[in-house]
Design a protein around this motif. Structure first.
Motif, PDB file in Angstrom:
ATOM      1  N   LEU A  61     -46.867  21.783  18.431  1.00  0.00           N
ATOM      2  CA  LEU A  61     -46.569  23.212  18.339  1.00  0.00           C
ATOM      3  C   LEU A  61     -47.282  23.849  17.162  1.00  0.00           C
ATOM      4  O   LEU A  61     -47.680  25.011  17.222  1.00  0.00           O
ATOM      5  CB  LEU A  61     -45.061  23.430  18.219  1.00  0.00           C
ATOM      6  N   ASP A  65     -49.169  26.933  19.895  1.00  0.00           N
ATOM      7  CA  ASP A  65     -47.762  27.209  20.205  1.00  0.00           C
ATOM      8  C   ASP A  65     -47.557  27.888  21.555  1.00  0.00           C
ATOM      9  O   ASP A  65     -46.506  28.456  21.799  1.00  0.00           O
ATOM     10  CB  ASP A  65     -47.125  28.040  19.090  1.00  0.00           C
ATOM     11  N   ARG A  66     -48.551  27.830  22.406  1.00  0.00           N
ATOM     12  CA  ARG A  66     -48.366  28.439  23.722  1.00  0.00           C
ATOM     13  C   ARG A  66     -48.553  27.418  24.841  1.00  0.00           C
ATOM     14  O   ARG A  66     -49.078  27.727  25.911  1.00  0.00           O
ATOM     15  CB  ARG A  66     -49.329  29.619  23.895  1.00  0.00           C
ATOM     16  N   ARG A  68     -47.660  25.104  27.968  1.00  0.00           N
ATOM     17  CA  ARG A  68     -46.818  25.324  29.136  1.00  0.00           C
ATOM     18  C   ARG A  68     -46.813  24.052  29.979  1.00  0.00           C
ATOM     19  O   ARG A  68     -47.742  23.259  29.919  1.00  0.00           O
ATOM     20  CB  ARG A  68     -47.345  26.493  29.975  1.00  0.00           C
ATOM     21  N   GLU A 108     -44.020  26.901  32.719  1.00  0.00           N
ATOM     22  CA  GLU A 108     -42.945  27.300  31.819  1.00  0.00           C
ATOM     23  C   GLU A 108     -43.342  26.912  30.422  1.00  0.00           C
ATOM     24  O   GLU A 108     -44.039  25.931  30.213  1.00  0.00           O
ATOM     25  CB  GLU A 108     -41.643  26.566  32.165  1.00  0.00           C
ATOM     26  N   ARG A 109     -42.830  27.689  29.462  1.00  0.00           N
ATOM     27  CA  ARG A 109     -43.148  27.407  28.072  1.00  0.00           C
ATOM     28  C   ARG A 109     -42.644  26.009  27.716  1.00  0.00           C
ATOM     29  O   ARG A 109     -41.584  25.586  28.167  1.00  0.00           O
ATOM     30  CB  ARG A 109     -42.474  28.440  27.177  1.00  0.00           C
ATOM     31  N   TRP A 110     -43.457  25.303  26.921  1.00  0.00           N
ATOM     32  CA  TRP A 110     -43.078  23.970  26.478  1.00  0.00           C
ATOM     33  C   TRP A 110     -43.222  23.866  24.986  1.00  0.00           C
ATOM     34  O   TRP A 110     -44.243  24.290  24.453  1.00  0.00           O
ATOM     35  CB  TRP A 110     -43.960  22.925  27.139  1.00  0.00           C
ATOM     36  N   SER A 112     -38.936  23.859  25.688  1.00  0.00           N
ATOM     37  CA  SER A 112     -37.970  24.912  25.933  1.00  0.00           C
ATOM     38  C   SER A 112     -37.255  25.247  24.625  1.00  0.00           C
ATOM     39  O   SER A 112     -37.322  24.491  23.656  1.00  0.00           O
ATOM     40  CB  SER A 112     -36.924  24.436  26.946  1.00  0.00           C
ATOM     41  N   TRP A 119     -37.078  22.071  30.145  1.00  0.00           N
ATOM     42  CA  TRP A 119     -38.242  22.353  30.988  1.00  0.00           C
ATOM     43  C   TRP A 119     -38.311  21.458  32.220  1.00  0.00           C
ATOM     44  O   TRP A 119     -38.960  21.774  33.202  1.00  0.00           O
ATOM     45  CB  TRP A 119     -39.532  22.204  30.174  1.00  0.00           C
TER      46      TRP A 119
END
Ligand SMILES: [Zn+2]
Length: 138
Positions: A61, A65-66, A68, A108-110, A112, A119
């Motif tokens: 992260l 930080d993006r 998914r 989905e964002r990873w 969660s 997730w």
């Protein structure tokens, strides 16, 4: 939703997955990102993925930080591999398929949020599922 560019120059210098530890691979990707600012985001995605494979979520992260995750079905992978002429047993086919699914909006964002649903779709809280200290390599 970016990083779709592929650079031949950085690809040829890319670390070979499996030949070094994931953490060493992550550091190589980070060094490449410094040397190739035009491909920085894509290279940092690779670095973060390597940190994730190393089991270091915090470092992943900190690097990017993006991240998914995209849930896929076997049929999606078979279809993707056939369309792209790839061997579906290869990690690159799975990664490409996941990237395509994420680009279609199914990512989905990873990871969660700690108190949000995990997730993985287990319907347990993230902190009680894949983020938990008792995570057993699922
Ligand atoms: Zn989970």
């Amino acid at each position: 939703m970016s990083a779709e560019r592929r650079s031949a120059s950085t690809r040829s210098a890319a670390p070979a997955r499996g030949r070094t530890s994931p953490a060493a691979e992550a550091k190589q990707w980070e060094a490449l990102a410094e040397q190739n600012p035009q491909d920085r985001e894509e290279l940092l995605v690779e670095a973060a993925g390597a940190w994730a494979r190393a089991g270091d979520v915090e470092q992943a992260l900190a690097t990017y930080d993006r991240l998914r995750v995209a849930a896929g079905r076997v049929e999606d992978l078979v279809e993707y591999a056939r369309a792209e002429g790839q061997n579906l047993a290869q990690p690159s086919a799975r990664a490409g398929c996941a990237a395509e699914l994420a680009a279609r909006g199914s990512g989905e964002r990873w990871p969660s949020a700690r108190n949000g649903p995990c997730w993985c779709g287990s319907s347990r809280k993230d902190k009680k599922c894949h983020r938990g200290p008792s995570e057993s390599g699922a």
